[in-house]
Scaffold this motif. Structure first.
Motif, PDB file in Angstrom:
ATOM      1  N   SER A 144       0.830  -1.212   0.000  1.00  0.00           N
ATOM      2  CA  SER A 144       0.000   0.000   0.000  1.00  0.00           C
ATOM      3  C   SER A 144       0.864   1.261   0.000  1.00  0.00           C
ATOM      4  O   SER A 144       0.628   2.183  -0.787  1.00  0.00           O
ATOM      5  CB  SER A 144      -0.912  -0.018   1.222  1.00  0.00           C
ATOM      6  N   GLU A 148       1.074   3.973  -2.958  1.00  0.00           N
ATOM      7  CA  GLU A 148       0.672   5.337  -2.630  1.00  0.00           C
ATOM      8  C   GLU A 148       1.766   6.327  -3.047  1.00  0.00           C
ATOM      9  O   GLU A 148       1.493   7.362  -3.642  1.00  0.00           O
ATOM     10  CB  GLU A 148       0.418   5.430  -1.134  1.00  0.00           C
ATOM     11  N   SER A 173      -6.450   4.072   2.009  1.00  0.00           N
ATOM     12  CA  SER A 173      -5.638   4.581   0.901  1.00  0.00           C
ATOM     13  C   SER A 173      -6.514   4.798  -0.342  1.00  0.00           C
ATOM     14  O   SER A 173      -7.317   3.934  -0.691  1.00  0.00           O
ATOM     15  CB  SER A 173      -4.522   3.582   0.576  1.00  0.00           C
ATOM     16  N   TYR A 175      -5.537   4.750  -3.266  1.00  0.00           N
ATOM     17  CA  TYR A 175      -5.020   3.972  -4.407  1.00  0.00           C
ATOM     18  C   TYR A 175      -5.451   2.508  -4.366  1.00  0.00           C
ATOM     19  O   TYR A 175      -5.231   1.765  -5.301  1.00  0.00           O
ATOM     20  CB  TYR A 175      -3.490   4.086  -4.473  1.00  0.00           C
TER      21      TYR A 175
END
Lengths: 409, 319
Positions: A144, A148, A173, A175
């Motif tokens: 993650s 990111e 997140s 993304y």
């Protein structure tokens, strides 16, 4: 003198290598250009395929072709068995039809290191979206933060997130697009319920190493069924990669447990395992007493049902449907038309096959690597947010349900 | 003669002891397990013959499994058209070609054998997967796999053992391999071409790889063309057999027999664990402990012997 020459040559090679390394960003943009080029080809191909059929189709293709080019990296193999090829064909068809490019790589889910390496490599190679099937939850925070930092969207296939702290961390997140997974625990339980109906009490399992999210969940379901029905997993063999290992393990099971009722292949990455287990049962002359069960449909399912060696199995209508669905979510995000502002969680249910006729119908449809889950036009119309305003998580769940129900009709 | 008999008794005591222990501990293990144990030991034993040659020349090889899978895949594919002849010829051609290619790379580039073995392992895995096609495995008909199934597999391994014995003990090359493994520099000074000897050693592993390929494809009637270095795990059991055999060598210098005993012991332990219902993780822990205890006791006893010799030598000097 020769040594000096060799040293000079090596220094020169390193300098050239260094220069190439420094030029990475330039190369990435060149890669982007190349991707644009391929997009143009893909778009043209889409236009060509759609042209002449109907005006509506033309509009759909044009609408999709206007989207920005993108590149998706999938951490799964695209060949090696029919199910891999089938999955990659479907994913490729959707991505390339929507003006994208897709690359596949096997062995990614084998370890945390392999997963991180894959994400690193694909970010460096200019991917806009990444799909992984992580070996454990612990790898997710790293993935993650890497995505990111690089501004790369990513999603998970085949896996659920068991650790709630990690789940809330990665879901925060922007993304992370979500995950698609099979109801593993329930499938394990369901197969055991079927076996209970066949009066099976003592079971030997062949599974993956502990820590594998998929098989761990399947075993949770198995244990639940054991408690409920008074069944028992008496022995186990894990991480078998070669057919001869499966034969060998089954021989040992049969020798050690004269009252064994079933060999249950919970999960394996090796091909030909089911036939190898069947051979060992047959060679021991115990085919009338020892049943065989499995999760995920083997290529040789029809043959095994016909010979009476396989008693029950459960699986997704098609193994590749799960990565296909999360690819559509990720692709829409990469195209700038997300189907949801928050991460989606899609669940695929499995279904049972316990007879030759159903096995034959399944094999006819999904035993071919060229089968498409939806034709190209339906893919574009249904799974592109720009063409289908109703496309959201609920719509996706509904599509999965419909696909499962009509899989072998 | 008396010493030899004692050594043989000591040797037999190890598998016999393991057998008795497991037989007492669980009902699922006993005389009925013997055919299974014998049959399951054959692949690690015959692969162990090849590895023993490599290890004797102080070379490490992780590619034996991949080479066997590669050869068996060629054999399986050829068997579809040429039957038994195709199976045997394919396995032989595949294993010898793979071994010769590895030997040539070693001779030309002088890269450590372990590094080469990992490199060729990756290549052979991919080549086998390509040959196997989309299904990922190659099947052979029942009438063909019977040639390598129990009890025929035992006969094949006996033949391989005789060949290994002749190569290892009765031919000059066997002595050269051992000598090069013990002290390469000294061999060079004595006029032995160490590079040539190592080249031959790697090539010779092809013969045992051939037997291993035949037995592996016949054992389950199919061969799985695994990738991602999964074939590396196929050499772990044979390596354990050879390590155990090298440890037992001080009792009796007959490597084929010792590797066979090593194979029987390891297989017996795995089967005993299964009969006791041990989980996979516990099996690994106990097997690891077993190896540490057996090999550790060997190291400790040889250290004690050395100390004793030193003390005796000192006493002699003082006297």
């Amino acid at each position: 003198m020769r040594r000096k020459l060799m040293a000079g040559l090596l220094v020169l090679t390193m300098m050239v290598g260094g220069l190439t390394g420094c030029g990475a960003s330039g190369k990435t943009s060149a890669g982007s250009d190349a991707a644009t080029g391929s997009t143009a080809v893909s778009s043209a191909a889409v236009d060509q395929s759609v042209q002449g059929s109907s005006a509506a189709k033309e509009t759909t293709a044009k609408k999709t072709a206007n989207k920005k080019p993108y590149k998706i990296a999938v951490g799964l193999p695209d060949s090696g068995s029919t199910m891999f090829s089938l999955m990659s064909n479907n994913v490729k068809t959707f991505v390339e039809s929507t003006g994208g490019k897709v690359v596949f790589q096997g062995g990614v889910g084998a370890s945390a290191d392999a997963t991180i390496q894959f994400v690193e490599d694909q970010i460096a190679a200019g991917a806009n979206g990444i799909i992984i099937s992580p070996p454990a939850d612990s790898v997710l925070p790293t993935v993650s933060s890497m995505c990111e930092e690089a501004g790369v969207y990513w999603g998970i296939t085949f896996r659920t997130i068991k650790d709630q702290a990690i789940k809330s961390q990665i879901e925060s997140s922007k993304y992370y697009v979500g995950n698609c997974f099979e109801d593993e625990a329930n499938t394990g339980y369901q197969v055991m319920t079927n076996l209970n109906k066949l009066v099976v009490k003592k079971i030997a399992i062949i599974s993956q190493a502990k820590g594998n999210t998929t098989t761990d969940l399947r075993e949770e379901g198995i244990n639940k069924a054991c408690e409920q029905y008074g069944m028992k997993v008496v022995t186990e063999a894990r991480s078998l990669t070669q057919a001869s290992d499966a034969t060998s393990a089954t021989e040992s099971f049969l020798s050690a447990y004269p009252d064994l009722d079933c060999v249950f292949i919970v999960g394996t990455t090796g091909t030909g395992m089911h036939e190898a287990v069947a051979k060992a049962i047959k060679d021991a002359g115990r085919q009338d007493k020892v049943k065989m069960a499995t999760i995920d449909f083997p290529d040789s399912m029809v043959e095994l049902f016909k010979s009476g060696m396989l008693d029950t199995c459960s699986g997704l209508p098609s193994w590749g449907y799960d990565p296909f669905m999360i690819t559509t979510v990720l692709a829409n995000k990469c195209m700038g038309t997300p189907i949801s502002e928050t991460p989606v969680t899609l669940t695929c249910s499995m279904f049972d096959i316990s007879d030759t006729a159903t096995a034959e119908a399944w094999t006819k449809k999904f035993g071919e690597a060229t089968t498409l889950y939806y034709d190209k036009d339906t893919m574009l119309k249904t799974f592109c947010k720009s063409n289908n305003k109703d496309l959201n998580a609920d719509f996706m769940e509904k599509s999965i349900k419909e696909f499962t129900e009509n899989a072998i009709k | 003669m008396k010493k030899t008999i004692l050594a043989v008794i000591e040797l037999v005591a190890l598998p016999f002891g393991i057998f008795i222990i497991f037989s007492l501990l669980t009902d699922g293990f006993g005389a009925h397990s013997i055919p299974i144990i014998l049959s399951q030991s054959m692949i690690p034993v015959v692969t162990g013959f090849g590895l023993a040659i490599m290890m004797n020349a102080e070379l490490m090889d992780f590619s034996m499994g991949a080479r066997a899978v590669f050869a068996a895949t060629i054999g399986g594919v050829m068997a579809q058209n040429y039957g038994m002849l195709g199976l045997i010829a394919g396995c032989f051609i595949g294993s010898m070609a793979a071994a010769v290619a590895m030997a040539v790379i070693y001779r030309l580039f002088h890269i450590p054998a372990m590094v080469i073995s990992i490199g060729v392992l990756l290549i052979y895995e991919v080549l086998a997967a390509k040959m196997a096609g989309s299904s990922g495995y190659v099947k052979i008909p029942a009438e063909l796999y019977k040639i390598g199934s129990y009890p025929m597999n035992i006969i094949i391994v006996v033949l391989a053992a005789v060949l290994f014995y002749i190569l290892f003990y009765k031919m000059r090359i066997g002595s050269h391999i051992t000598a090069v493994g013990n002290d390469e520099k000294m061999c060079k000074n004595l006029g032995i071409n160490a590079d040539r000897v190592k080249f031959i050693a790697i090539t010779l592993t092809g013969i045992f790889c051939f037997f291993s390929a035949i037995l592996t494809i016949c054992y389950s009637g199919s061969i799985t063309a695994s990738t991602d270095m999964q074939t590396m795990s196929l050499v772990f059991k044979p390596i354990m057999c050879v390590i155990l055999a090298r440890h037992l060598r001080k009792l009796l210098d007959c490597m084929p027999l010792l590797i066979f005993i090593g194979g029987i012991c390891i297989t017996m332990i795995f089967n005993g664990f299964i009969a006791m219902g041990f989980g996979d993780a516990l099996q690994d822990i106990i097997l690891g402990l077993f190896l540490i205890v057996v090999l550790g006791s060997s190291a400790a006893s040889s250290e004690l012997k050395k100390m004793k010799m030193k003390r005796n030598a000192k006493k002699g000097i003082t006297a």
